[in-house]
Design an enzyme around this catalytic site. Structure first.
Site, mmCIF file in Angstrom:
data_model
loop_
_atom_site.group_PDB
_atom_site.id
_atom_site.type_symbol
_atom_site.label_atom_id
_atom_site.label_comp_id
_atom_site.label_asym_id
_atom_site.label_seq_id
_atom_site.Cartn_x
_atom_site.Cartn_y
_atom_site.Cartn_z
ATOM 1 N N LYS A 83 0.843 -1.206 0.000
ATOM 2 C CA LYS A 83 0.000 0.000 0.000
ATOM 3 C C LYS A 83 0.878 1.256 0.000
ATOM 4 O O LYS A 83 1.930 1.273 0.656
ATOM 5 C CB LYS A 83 -0.902 -0.029 1.248
ATOM 6 C CG LYS A 83 -1.984 1.037 1.287
ATOM 7 C CD LYS A 83 -2.872 0.836 2.513
ATOM 8 C CE LYS A 83 -3.984 1.858 2.603
ATOM 9 N NZ LYS A 83 -4.859 1.635 3.782
ATOM 10 N N SER A 114 -9.807 1.526 2.879
ATOM 11 C CA SER A 114 -8.951 2.292 2.002
ATOM 12 C C SER A 114 -7.888 1.480 1.264
ATOM 13 O O SER A 114 -7.329 1.961 0.295
ATOM 14 C CB SER A 114 -8.251 3.396 2.801
ATOM 15 O OG SER A 114 -7.374 2.824 3.751
ATOM 16 N N SER A 131 -9.910 -0.772 7.051
ATOM 17 C CA SER A 131 -9.328 -0.642 5.713
ATOM 18 C C SER A 131 -8.602 -1.857 5.146
ATOM 19 O O SER A 131 -8.237 -1.857 3.976
ATOM 20 C CB SER A 131 -8.374 0.547 5.672
ATOM 21 O OG SER A 131 -9.112 1.715 5.546
HETATM 22 N N1 GLN Z 1 -13.376 3.477 6.258
HETATM 23 C C1 GLN Z 1 -12.827 3.982 7.467
HETATM 24 C C2 GLN Z 1 -12.561 5.458 7.349
HETATM 25 O O1 GLN Z 1 -12.874 6.008 6.347
HETATM 26 C C3 GLN Z 1 -11.568 3.242 7.819
HETATM 27 C C4 GLN Z 1 -10.340 3.724 7.149
HETATM 28 C C5 GLN Z 1 -9.112 2.941 7.506
HETATM 29 O O2 GLN Z 1 -9.193 1.879 8.154
HETATM 30 N N2 GLN Z 1 -7.971 3.477 7.157
HETATM 31 O O3 GLN Z 1 -12.052 6.069 8.241
#
Ligand code: GLN
Length: 490
Positions: free
Chosen positions: A79, A154, A178
């Site tokens: 990532k 994400s 994410s």
């Molecule tokens: N979807 C969640 C957010 O938008 C989690 C994001 C993540 O785990 N980085 O904060």
């Protein structure tokens, strides 16, 4: 050479059996990526030159008759918020468009010691903020199962890369879901380790009390191999704990031991608004586990209803502090001739105003607000107290059961554009994943069925997974159940 069914173990076997060299397989992956990633958008940047060098190095070892480990030569995707020395690390943000990492993240150092090959950096929601991949400033990411749908986020690029066979495995980060949610949307396995199990050194911080790095893989067995190679205390991350993991339990779980684990089903997770398909899939997972001999019990996690509100106060508070370091002077700046003429404040305004996307700005503003004088107690402090209650819910439940099973997300992968204009709607999708981060627990997303992408005929059958939540530092439990579950599927 078929890249399709390559798990880490199969890849390794083929390598030692000399069915291919590390160079050949790396080259095959790049050819395949170059052909297939145009329609998916999983990678931001391919790190081809270094990958070939890394692969050649493994072939040299093999030629010399040296014994190699499971991860040697294994082609992986990383990532783009995890630093690899000398490579770009943009976190899919314009503000880091020109940034090159000056050191390796601890997990990268460990993978390099295992002689892994890094194929490239994967696309993501900007600074890991989002649940769909649509917040990338670089390009959209599409779900390999249905190109009109999101891959989740994400870590959408990492999950899509593994699902589309553009890497043997990948790494992502999980602050509120994410890793698990995109794995769930793409039919692959995603593990979020216990807070403190894996070093965050070299991860571009989103919310430091919630962030963890973890693997996204084709199987729970691969996730176990990867977790085993990156876990451990690190002098560069003081929140890592000195846990002596039993590798044997992680890598070679015994069914007699795993079968004894009692599984809890929290009644608060089967709520109104849960999609019928998700409900059915979760029931199917429970049924499959029951037929393997697992015992189930209903449990209660009464403060679940406050988890989203709590997360969306604590997370932006930490985001606003962490992202203040991107001031347009350090790391990189948006080059603009007229900038040179201006004062410090103008530089801040121009670079932060132009460099951050809408979602990132929204969270910085929210976070600054909940930390501001007069509101700190009402919001931030209160959320911290609620966080303790959520943590306590879990520790109470773990007195009666060993592992908790829940859905990962209320719906399968949704359509691109469906939620992007309504942040609240997007946030609601995080309901089943954020409590785990607030409580610092390990959790894994496992596909309910065997999903496989058919290159010729896209059936549009969307993958759905289930979530297993474990006790602190007991990743072996959830990885073990996951492995016996996936092995029982035909
Ligand atoms: N979807 C969640 C957010 O938008 C989690 C994001 C993540 O785990 N980085 O904060």
């Amino acid at each position: 050479m078929d890249l399709k069914d390559l798990t880490i173990k199969k890849f390794h076997q083929g390598l030692v059996d000399k069915n291919y060299s590390a160079f050949e397989i790396t080259k095959a992956f790049f050819d395949y990526i170059e052909k297939n990633d145009k329609e998916i958008g999983a990678y931001i940047n391919l790190t081809k030159e270094r990958a070939i060098e890394q692969a050649n190095n493994v072939d040299l070892k093999l030629a010399k008759g040296e014994k190699i480990g499971l991860l040697a030569g294994a082609p992986m995707a990383i990532k783009d918020n995890i630093l690899i020395e000398g490579e770009s690390a943009t976190a899919a943000s314009k503000i880091l468009a020109n940034y090159k990492a000056s050191y390796d993240a601890t997990i990268i150092k460990k993978l390099k010691q295992n002689f892994s090959v890094f194929l490239g950096k994967t696309n993501m929601d900007e600074f890991a903020m989002g649940s769909s991949g649509e917040n990338s400033s670089v390009k959209l990411i599409k779900n390999p199962y249905d190109l009109e749908r999101v891959p989740g986020g994400s870590s959408g690029g990492s999950a899509a890369a593994v699902a589309k066979n553009m890497a043997v495995a990948a790494f992502g980060s999980d602050t509120g879901g994410s890793i698990r949610q995109p794995a769930n949307f793409c039919g692959v396995v995603g593990l979020k380790p216990t807070y403190g199990a894996v070093s965050r050194f070299g991860l571009i911080a989103m919310a430091s009390s919630l962030d963890q790095i973890g693997p996204i893989a084709k199987t729970a067995e691969d996730a176990a191999i990867l977790f085993n190679s990156i876990a451990g205390q690190d002098e560069f991350d003081s929140t890592t704990e000195n846990i002596k993991y039993d590798s044997e339990k992680i890598l070679n779980p015994k069914f007699e031991d795993i079968k004894k684990l009692r599984i809890g089903i929290p009644k608060e997770y089967f709520i109104e608004g849960l999609d019928e398909e998700v409900k059915n899939a979760t029931e199917k997972a429970i049924k499959n586990l029951k037929s393997l001999g697992f015992e189930f019990r209903e449990i209660s996690l009464p403060h679940t209803k406050y988890a989203l509100a709590c997360y969306y106060i604590i997370m932006p508070a930490e985001v606003s502090a962490n992202l203040s370091r991107f001031d347009g002077i350090r790391y990189s700046r948006i080059e603009n001739a007229e900038l040179k003429m201006q004062n410090l404040k103008d530089i801040y305004l121009k670079t932060r105003g132009g460099g951050f996307g809408d979602e990132v700005k929204r969270r910085i503003i929210l976070g600054t607000f909940v930390l501001s004088s007069g509101y700190y107690d009402a919001y931030y402090n209160k959320a911290q107290r609620v966080r303790q209650l959520i943590k306590k819910d879990f520790s109470e439940a773990f007195k009666e059961i060993d592992v908790i099973l829940t859905p990962v997300a209320p719906t399968p992968a949704f359509k691109i554009g469906e939620k992007i204009d309504d942040p609240l709607k997007m946030y609601l999708g995080d309901i089943f994943t954020v409590p785990v981060n607030l409580a610092g627990l390990p959790a894994i997303s496992i596909p309910v069925e065997k999903y496989r992408i058919s290159e010729t005929d896209r059936t549009k059958k969307l993958p759905i997974g289930f979530q297993l939540i474990g006790q602190p530092f007991k990743e072996a439990d959830i990885l073990g159940i996951g492995r016996f579950y996936e092995n029982s599927l035909i």
